[in-house]
Design a protein around this motif. Structure first.
Motif, PDB file in Angstrom:
ATOM      1  N   VAL A 294      14.033 -91.400 -62.873  1.00 52.15           N
ATOM      2  CA  VAL A 294      13.552 -92.261 -63.956  1.00 52.15           C
ATOM      3  C   VAL A 294      12.610 -91.496 -64.885  1.00 52.15           C
ATOM      4  CG1 VAL A 294      12.253 -94.355 -64.490  1.00 52.15           C
ATOM      5  CG2 VAL A 294      13.765 -94.315 -62.527  1.00 52.15           C
ATOM      6  N   GLY A 295      11.725 -90.706 -64.285  1.00 52.92           N
ATOM      7  CA  GLY A 295      10.757 -89.934 -65.075  1.00 52.92           C
ATOM      8  C   GLY A 295      11.450 -88.995 -66.038  1.00 52.92           C
ATOM      9  N   ARG A 296      12.539 -88.387 -65.563  1.00 54.86           N
ATOM     10  CA  ARG A 296      13.274 -87.454 -66.428  1.00 54.86           C
ATOM     11  C   ARG A 296      13.921 -88.225 -67.579  1.00 54.86           C
ATOM     12  NH1 ARG A 296      17.506 -84.415 -63.241  1.00 54.86           N
ATOM     13  NH2 ARG A 296      15.710 -83.986 -61.945  1.00 54.86           N
ATOM     14  N   ALA A 297      14.469 -89.415 -67.279  1.00 53.21           N
ATOM     15  CA  ALA A 297      15.092 -90.217 -68.336  1.00 53.21           C
ATOM     16  C   ALA A 297      14.066 -90.553 -69.419  1.00 53.21           C
ATOM     17  CB  ALA A 297      15.670 -91.499 -67.743  1.00 53.21           C
TER      18      ALA A 297
ATOM     19  N   LYS B 216      13.232 -81.227 -77.827  1.00 53.36           N
ATOM     20  CA  LYS B 216      14.005 -80.091 -77.312  1.00 53.36           C
ATOM     21  C   LYS B 216      15.413 -80.532 -76.900  1.00 53.36           C
ATOM     22  CE  LYS B 216      12.937 -76.236 -76.145  1.00 53.36           C
ATOM     23  NZ  LYS B 216      13.119 -75.043 -77.001  1.00 53.36           N
ATOM     24  N   PHE B 217      15.481 -81.660 -76.193  1.00 56.66           N
ATOM     25  CA  PHE B 217      16.790 -82.134 -75.744  1.00 56.66           C
ATOM     26  C   PHE B 217      17.661 -82.528 -76.943  1.00 56.66           C
ATOM     27  CE2 PHE B 217      19.672 -85.487 -74.171  1.00 56.66           C
ATOM     28  CZ  PHE B 217      20.387 -84.726 -73.255  1.00 56.66           C
ATOM     29  N   ALA B 218      17.041 -83.168 -77.946  1.00 58.01           N
ATOM     30  CA  ALA B 218      17.785 -83.552 -79.147  1.00 58.01           C
ATOM     31  C   ALA B 218      18.311 -82.304 -79.851  1.00 58.01           C
ATOM     32  CB  ALA B 218      16.867 -84.343 -80.089  1.00 58.01           C
ATOM     33  N   GLU B 219      17.485 -81.268 -79.888  1.00 59.11           N
ATOM     34  CA  GLU B 219      17.871 -80.010 -80.542  1.00 59.11           C
ATOM     35  C   GLU B 219      19.036 -79.343 -79.792  1.00 59.11           C
ATOM     36  OE1 GLU B 219      15.845 -75.774 -80.272  1.00 59.11           O
ATOM     37  OE2 GLU B 219      14.417 -77.283 -80.919  1.00 59.11           O
TER      38      GLU B 219
ATOM     39  N   VAL C 225      21.944 -75.820 -72.566  1.00 59.78           N
ATOM     40  CA  VAL C 225      22.991 -75.812 -73.602  1.00 59.78           C
ATOM     41  C   VAL C 225      24.362 -75.845 -72.921  1.00 59.78           C
ATOM     42  CG1 VAL C 225      24.101 -74.426 -75.401  1.00 59.78           C
ATOM     43  CG2 VAL C 225      21.607 -74.580 -75.332  1.00 59.78           C
ATOM     44  N   LEU C 226      24.530 -75.020 -71.889  1.00 62.47           N
ATOM     45  CA  LEU C 226      25.823 -74.970 -71.199  1.00 62.47           C
ATOM     46  C   LEU C 226      26.145 -76.315 -70.549  1.00 62.47           C
ATOM     47  CD1 LEU C 226      25.702 -71.428 -69.514  1.00 62.47           C
ATOM     48  CD2 LEU C 226      26.982 -72.128 -71.535  1.00 62.47           C
ATOM     49  N   ARG C 227      25.118 -76.946 -70.018  1.00 60.25           N
ATOM     50  CA  ARG C 227      25.336 -78.236 -69.366  1.00 60.25           C
ATOM     51  C   ARG C 227      25.851 -79.257 -70.385  1.00 60.25           C
ATOM     52  NH1 ARG C 227      21.144 -82.015 -66.891  1.00 60.25           N
ATOM     53  NH2 ARG C 227      22.411 -83.228 -65.471  1.00 60.25           N
TER      54      ARG C 227
END
Ligand code: ZN
Length: 327
Positions: free
Chosen positions: A198-201, A209-212, A249-251
């Motif tokens: 949940v914390g990661r979500a 960073k994730f959006a980028e 990125v690969l993921r």
């Protein structure tokens, strides 16, 4: 307010903690083990707050002086220990824990030590901690938060009550994210990438960073077929320069190709991780055959393996892009 409410799908753990309080059967040391973002800190804090609550119920009252000082992070009997520069050294045990263990609580029932990333104690620190753990006074309780409890000495483990945090089902994380204002499609994606944490979500929904990284990966999938050789080499260097972000990125690349393949084969958005970008998914499906998408999935997996084996990044990136572009 019940602080256990924020911990999703770990009912057995919460029941055990409440039962321990109800019957006053407390251990002097607990381990909360689980991946990052799975609620270890939340569980340990809720438990610690309850133990020092002046009303003495199964859950903290949230109103007494102890609870209020706990919420304000200034409860005098709660101690937080965390690694510095990736390690908990023996000095921390000697200077921050041991002297405190010798004196009674300042104001409340217990002195509670919450040790984050306890597996980062080096061997000297673990040995020093073990001595304290062998015969702690009744007013001391340790809570060790670990991502990998196996890094702790067996002699420490044998003196602790262990709680394993369980991954939260994706559906529950998705509902939580929708409650927090995500659209259904976004919640699908973030809950998938959270892998039960949940914390990661919650981190992901506000992570630039994730959006980028996601934007970068979609750009590759949408445009790679149009790259000439010069552009391909430029983009290879660009990927190489992303260094610590390359695994992420690969993921994302792997999941986009996986989505595109499913969409191409079924025509349904139901099973897509990135359903919120359906028009991009349609564009990718127009550019790739099913066979190319399958090979692209394999190429991403192969690149991840090479990366994990610390093989040459330049060559790995070239091979990856060539395979995705040409086949
Ligand atoms: Zn209270």
């Amino acid at each position: 307010m019940n602080d256990y409410n924020g911990i999703l799908d770990n009912d057995i753990l919460i029941k055990s903690l409440k039962t321990a309080v109800r019957h006053d059967r407390l251990s002097h040391a607990y381990i909360f083990d689980g991946e990052r973002g799975m609620g270890k800190t939340m569980a340990a804090k809720a438990f610690a707050k309850t133990l020092n609550c002046e009303r003495g119920g199964e859950t903290a009252c949230g109103e007494c002086l102890s609870c209020r000082s706990f919420d304000g992070n200034n409860n005098p009997d709660i101690f937080y220990i965390a690694p510095e520069k990736g390690v908990i050294k023996v000095d921390v045990i000697r200077d921050s824990i041991n002297p405190q263990v010798l004196t009674r609580p300042y104001s409340y029932k217990y002195k509670i030590f919450i040790i984050s990333q306890a597996e980062k104690m080096n061997i000297a620190a673990q040995n020093a901690f073990l001595k304290t753990l062998e015969e702690p006074p009744g007013y001391v309780i340790f809570m060790l938060l670990t991502q990998n409890f196996n890094a702790l000495l067996p002699t420490i483990l044998s003196r602790c009550v262990m709680f394993k945090m369980h991954p939260v089902p994706q559906g529950q994380i998705k509902s939580l994210l929708i409650d927090r204002g995500c659209t259904e499609g976004e919640a699908d994606m973030f809950s998938h990438y959270a892998c039960g944490a949940v914390g990661r979500a919650l981190e992901l929904i506000s992570s630039e960073k994730f959006a980028e990284i996601t934007a970068f990966a979609f750009d590759v999938c949408l445009n790679i077929k149009n790259w000439d050789v010069v552009e391909l080499y430029r983009r290879t260097s660009e990927l190489k320069d992303k260094k610590e972000d390359v695994p992420a990125v690969l993921r994302v690349l792997g999941y986009i190709f996986r989505d595109a393949l499913i969409y191409k084969l079924t025509g349904s958005e139901r099973y897509l991780i990135h359903s919120y970008r359906l028009s991009d998914m349609q564009s990718i499906c127009e550019k790739f055959t099913a066979r190319q998408l399958m090979r692209s999935c394999d190429a991403v997996e192969h690149a991840s393996e090479r990366l994990a084996a610390k093989m040459d990044m330049q060559y790995t990136a070239e091979q990856l892009y060539y395979t995705i572009k040409e086949r």
